[in-house]
Design a protein around this motif. Structure first.
Motif, PDB file in Angstrom:
ATOM      1  N   ILE A  99      11.018  -6.575   2.889  1.00 34.06           N
ATOM      2  CA  ILE A  99      11.192  -8.021   2.691  1.00 34.06           C
ATOM      3  C   ILE A  99      12.238  -8.621   3.629  1.00 34.06           C
ATOM      4  O   ILE A  99      12.456  -9.829   3.601  1.00 34.06           O
ATOM      5  N   SER A 100      12.882  -7.787   4.455  1.00 34.80           N
ATOM      6  CA  SER A 100      13.870  -8.314   5.406  1.00 34.80           C
ATOM      7  C   SER A 100      13.981  -7.359   6.582  1.00 34.80           C
ATOM      8  O   SER A 100      13.760  -6.149   6.446  1.00 34.80           O
ATOM      9  N   GLU A 101      14.347  -7.886   7.738  1.00 39.07           N
ATOM     10  CA  GLU A 101      14.399  -7.055   8.941  1.00 39.07           C
ATOM     11  C   GLU A 101      15.518  -6.024   8.893  1.00 39.07           C
ATOM     12  O   GLU A 101      15.495  -5.050   9.652  1.00 39.07           O
ATOM     13  N   ASP A 102      16.491  -6.214   7.973  1.00 41.36           N
ATOM     14  CA  ASP A 102      17.575  -5.245   7.868  1.00 41.36           C
ATOM     15  C   ASP A 102      17.266  -4.121   6.866  1.00 41.36           C
ATOM     16  O   ASP A 102      18.140  -3.314   6.546  1.00 41.36           O
ATOM     17  N   GLY A 103      16.023  -4.058   6.375  1.00 43.87           N
ATOM     18  CA  GLY A 103      15.592  -2.854   5.680  1.00 43.87           C
ATOM     19  C   GLY A 103      15.539  -2.875   4.170  1.00 43.87           C
ATOM     20  O   GLY A 103      15.480  -1.810   3.542  1.00 43.87           O
ATOM     21  N   TYR A 104      15.525  -4.042   3.519  1.00 46.16           N
ATOM     22  CA  TYR A 104      15.357  -4.075   2.063  1.00 46.16           C
ATOM     23  C   TYR A 104      13.871  -3.918   1.720  1.00 46.16           C
ATOM     24  O   TYR A 104      13.011  -4.557   2.339  1.00 46.16           O
ATOM     25  N   ILE A 105      13.592  -3.080   0.740  1.00 45.86           N
ATOM     26  CA  ILE A 105      12.214  -2.737   0.375  1.00 45.86           C
ATOM     27  C   ILE A 105      12.036  -2.901  -1.131  1.00 45.86           C
ATOM     28  O   ILE A 105      12.865  -2.460  -1.921  1.00 45.86           O
ATOM     29  N   VAL A 106      10.927  -3.512  -1.525  1.00 48.54           N
ATOM     30  CA  VAL A 106      10.599  -3.710  -2.942  1.00 48.54           C
ATOM     31  C   VAL A 106       9.513  -2.727  -3.347  1.00 48.54           C
ATOM     32  O   VAL A 106       8.558  -2.487  -2.604  1.00 48.54           O
ATOM     33  N   THR A 107       9.658  -2.159  -4.550  1.00 42.61           N
ATOM     34  CA  THR A 107       8.637  -1.287  -5.119  1.00 42.61           C
ATOM     35  C   THR A 107       8.732  -1.378  -6.638  1.00 42.61           C
ATOM     36  O   THR A 107       9.471  -2.203  -7.182  1.00 42.61           O
ATOM     37  N   ASN A 108       7.987  -0.537  -7.339  1.00 42.28           N
ATOM     38  CA  ASN A 108       8.082  -0.470  -8.795  1.00 42.28           C
ATOM     39  C   ASN A 108       9.181   0.488  -9.220  1.00 42.28           C
ATOM     40  O   ASN A 108       9.425   1.509  -8.560  1.00 42.28           O
ATOM     41  N   ASN A 109       9.815   0.194 -10.329  1.00 41.84           N
ATOM     42  CA  ASN A 109      10.836   1.085 -10.876  1.00 41.84           C
ATOM     43  C   ASN A 109      10.244   2.441 -11.239  1.00 41.84           C
ATOM     44  O   ASN A 109      10.860   3.490 -11.006  1.00 41.84           O
ATOM     45  N   HIS A 110       9.023   2.448 -11.790  1.00 44.80           N
ATOM     46  CA  HIS A 110       8.455   3.728 -12.211  1.00 44.80           C
ATOM     47  C   HIS A 110       8.092   4.628 -11.032  1.00 44.80           C
ATOM     48  O   HIS A 110       7.895   5.830 -11.206  1.00 44.80           O
ATOM     49  N   VAL A 111       8.022   4.058  -9.833  1.00 45.39           N
ATOM     50  CA  VAL A 111       7.737   4.871  -8.646  1.00 45.39           C
ATOM     51  C   VAL A 111       8.932   5.744  -8.274  1.00 45.39           C
ATOM     52  O   VAL A 111       8.775   6.901  -7.865  1.00 45.39           O
ATOM     53  N   ILE A 112      10.140   5.195  -8.443  1.00 44.87           N
ATOM     54  CA  ILE A 112      11.346   5.915  -7.993  1.00 44.87           C
ATOM     55  C   ILE A 112      12.233   6.362  -9.152  1.00 44.87           C
ATOM     56  O   ILE A 112      13.332   6.862  -8.932  1.00 44.87           O
ATOM     57  N   ASP A 113      11.756   6.182 -10.384  1.00 50.73           N
ATOM     58  CA  ASP A 113      12.572   6.509 -11.554  1.00 50.73           C
ATOM     59  C   ASP A 113      13.012   7.973 -11.539  1.00 50.73           C
ATOM     60  O   ASP A 113      12.190   8.878 -11.396  1.00 50.73           O
ATOM     61  N   LYS A 114      14.327   8.201 -11.662  1.00 51.37           N
ATOM     62  CA  LYS A 114      14.950   9.527 -11.721  1.00 51.37           C
ATOM     63  C   LYS A 114      14.789  10.337 -10.436  1.00 51.37           C
ATOM     64  O   LYS A 114      14.997  11.554 -10.428  1.00 51.37           O
ATOM     65  N   ALA A 115      14.441   9.678  -9.344  1.00 51.21           N
ATOM     66  CA  ALA A 115      14.253  10.393  -8.073  1.00 51.21           C
ATOM     67  C   ALA A 115      15.596  10.784  -7.459  1.00 51.21           C
ATOM     68  O   ALA A 115      16.554  10.020  -7.489  1.00 51.21           O
ATOM     69  N   LEU A 152      13.210  -4.362  11.451  1.00 53.30           N
ATOM     70  CA  LEU A 152      11.949  -3.931  10.861  1.00 53.30           C
ATOM     71  C   LEU A 152      11.026  -5.120  10.607  1.00 53.30           C
ATOM     72  O   LEU A 152      11.493  -6.206  10.253  1.00 53.30           O
ATOM     73  N   PRO A 153       9.719  -4.923  10.777  1.00 53.18           N
ATOM     74  CA  PRO A 153       8.783  -5.990  10.417  1.00 53.18           C
ATOM     75  C   PRO A 153       8.803  -6.193   8.906  1.00 53.18           C
ATOM     76  O   PRO A 153       8.912  -5.230   8.145  1.00 53.18           O
ATOM     77  N   PHE A 154       8.707  -7.434   8.456  1.00 50.37           N
ATOM     78  CA  PHE A 154       8.761  -7.715   7.025  1.00 50.37           C
ATOM     79  C   PHE A 154       7.770  -8.812   6.672  1.00 50.37           C
ATOM     80  O   PHE A 154       7.223  -9.493   7.548  1.00 50.37           O
ATOM     81  N   VAL A 155       7.539  -8.978   5.374  1.00 54.30           N
ATOM     82  CA  VAL A 155       6.622 -10.008   4.893  1.00 54.30           C
ATOM     83  C   VAL A 155       7.373 -10.922   3.928  1.00 54.30           C
ATOM     84  O   VAL A 155       8.282 -10.483   3.220  1.00 54.30           O
ATOM     85  N   PRO A 156       6.992 -12.208   3.902  1.00 58.83           N
ATOM     86  CA  PRO A 156       7.683 -13.173   3.007  1.00 58.83           C
ATOM     87  C   PRO A 156       7.010 -13.247   1.636  1.00 58.83           C
ATOM     88  O   PRO A 156       5.827 -12.911   1.482  1.00 58.83           O
ATOM     89  N   PHE A 157       7.774 -13.690   0.668  1.00 58.19           N
ATOM     90  CA  PHE A 157       7.205 -13.986  -0.644  1.00 58.19           C
ATOM     91  C   PHE A 157       6.526 -15.351  -0.608  1.00 58.19           C
ATOM     92  O   PHE A 157       6.954 -16.257   0.098  1.00 58.19           O
ATOM     93  N   GLY A 158       5.462 -15.488  -1.383  1.00 61.09           N
ATOM     94  CA  GLY A 158       4.820 -16.775  -1.574  1.00 61.09           C
ATOM     95  C   GLY A 158       5.117 -17.290  -2.966  1.00 61.09           C
ATOM     96  O   GLY A 158       5.754 -16.618  -3.778  1.00 61.09           O
ATOM     97  N   ASN A 159       4.651 -18.489  -3.264  1.00 58.78           N
ATOM     98  CA  ASN A 159       4.854 -19.104  -4.577  1.00 58.78           C
ATOM     99  C   ASN A 159       3.666 -18.756  -5.465  1.00 58.78           C
ATOM    100  O   ASN A 159       2.583 -19.317  -5.336  1.00 58.78           O
TER     101      ASN A 159
END
Length: 476
Positions: A99-115, A152-159
């Motif tokens: 979501i930003s060129e400096d490397g912030y990434i969004v995912t689901n909590n259950h994907v990375i839970d306890k990793a 990094l390439p990133f994508v914007p949020f829409g409404n």
């Protein structure tokens, strides 16, 4: 003249029909350009977790037993000796997006839970280790961060509020661990709730499978309008019913995780229920809307003068249709700031100023109630057999010794009260929005409601300490 008028009417109808038809958008020629433009910002996520191995099936023998060496040799030969109880590594796959060129990434909590370790794979094949910034289990959202030498390439949020049922959308992710994949469909429904307090899902028929979790749902402008989170399936695979958490919810969570590493939701400090048509009738209301307050423990609302039985009709300048809308508005409101709350009380509106607390740290306090009734007796009212709540009865029901009200000791299974869910052991603390501690109190409220021409009486019922309002029809 008539023929000319008929032709004019038909011509106008044809123009109107053509205008109506052109409002509908045709299916896009393809999704290739869109997929090509956004794919560099979509990532595969691999997590690694240390899991303690189970000892199921390992023979247990007393120390020093002659069989100890035998079983140990057997396990060692099969590679299951000391390693049997040693920790092992477990891997999981999911998706995400930058979501930003400096490397912030969004995912689901259950994907990375306890990793223990989180690895990000980009569309280009580049791999980077990620660190966890924060999570929100209530919306199943997690925020990660990677360090890269180049932007990094990133994508914007829409409404997401602008997304309509029938709009085309495209999902991207790592379904079933097969790598980058694209599926397309439409938004099938909006405002879906599954099990969470703050659920606001877009339902889509774009194929979503295991591994798609955390991936983006794009509109045709390349904006993220949802985070693919769940599927509804009897087989475990996609059957065209997928759910994506709406971007307008995700953005607020991500902003807080980025700033604080955790969520900070507003807390009003009330228990609420929807105003149903029968409750509205019992309270003499014209419309069944708003959030009915069933309890006000110690907290911001009590300090501001909010009372049980109030109906919140407006919060912070916006109308409140039901409890779900109120919960979301309160959660989005800033902690520690005063907001204007309009309540309906005794048929009149009152405006109160409430300084919100923080939900994550709030602790409700049980409501103190009145003393025991002095003259125990019982009576049958509206299909219920009730008696004053003595300290002995309160103790049997697991209630505080100073609890007050009318205990339900029997319920006619053919009565409306039984149909509405009242059961033996329930405690009626209010009737007609007035406290009741004697059987006569309840009988008086029934008479008053009947004299006022009402068809039902509103009861405040507690079960295991949890309150709810129930409207029961008044017997003639």
């Amino acid at each position: 003249m008539m023929r000319g008028l008929t032709a004019l009417v038909l011509g106008a109808a044809l123009v109107l029909a053509q205008a109506t038809f052109t409002e509908a958008r045709g299916a896009p020629e393809g999704f290739a350009d869109l997929a090509q433009s956004v794919s560099p910002a979509v990532v595969n996520i691999t997590t690694s977790t240390t899991v303690a191995a189970r000892a199921d099936g390992v023979p247990q023998v007393p120390p020093g037993s002659p069989f100890q060496d035998f079983f140990q040799d057997f396990l060692d030969r099969n590679g299951n000796g000391n390693g049997r109880n040693a920790p092992r590594r477990s891997e999981a796959l999911g998706s995400g997006f930058v979501i930003s060129e400096d490397g912030y990434i969004v995912t689901n909590n259950h994907v990375i839970d306890k990793a223990d370790e989180i690895e990000i794979e980009f569309f280009s094949g580049k791999r980077l280790e990620a660190k966890l910034i924060g999570t929100d289990p209530k919306t199943d959202i997690a925020l990660l961060k990677v360090e890269s030498d180049t932007p990094l390439p990133f994508v914007p949020f829409g409404n997401s509020d602008l997304s309509r049922v029938g709009d085309w959308v495209m999902a991207m992710g790592n379904p079933l661990g097969q790598g980058f994949s694209v599926s397309a469909g439409i938004i099938s429904a909006r405002g879906r709730a599954l099990s969470g307090t703050y659920d606001d899902y877009l339902q889509t028929d774009a194929a979503i499978n295991r591994g798609n979790s955390g991936g983006p749902l794009f509109n045709m402008d390349g904006q993220v309008v949802g985070v693919n989170t769940a599927i509804l399936s009897p087989t475990g695979g996609s059957i065209g019913i997928g759910f994506s958490m709406a971007s307008n919810v995700v953005q607020k969570v991500v902003k807080q995780l980025k700033e604080f590493g955790e969520t900070r939701r507003g807390w009003l400090g009330v228990r609420i229920q929807d105003v149903t048509p029968d409750v509205a009738e019992a309270m003499g209301l014209k419309e069944a809307k708003g959030a009915l307050i069933t309890d006000v423990p110690e907290g911001p609302a009590r300090e501001a003068g909010v009372l049980a039985g109030d109906i919140i009709t407006s919060f912070d300048g916006a109308n409140v249709a039901d409890t779900r809308e109120l919960v979301r508005r309160v959660a989005d409101a800033p902690v520690g700031e005063a907001v204007r709350v309009i309540v309906l009380r005794d048929g009149k509106t009152q405006t109160l100023s409430v300084t919100l607390g923080r939900r994550e740290t709030a602790e409700a306090t049980p409501v103190a109630t009145g003393p025991d009734a002095e003259a125990p007796s019982s009576a049958d009212v509206m299909g219920l057999t009730v008696s004053p709540l003595t300290s002995d009865v309160a103790d049997e029901l697991g209630l505080p010794a100073d609890a007050a009200g009318l205990a339900v000791v029997a319920v006619d299974e053919l009565s409306e009260a039984y149909t509405k869910g009242l059961r033996v052991g329930d405690v009626i603390t209010e009737a007609g929005q007035q406290k009741v501690v004697r059987v006569q109190d309840l009988q008086d409220r029934v008479t008053e409601a009947r004299d006022a021409g009402r068809k039902s009486l509103l009861l405040l019922v507690r079960r295991a300490g949890d309150p709810r309002f129930v409207a029961i029809g008044i017997e003639e």
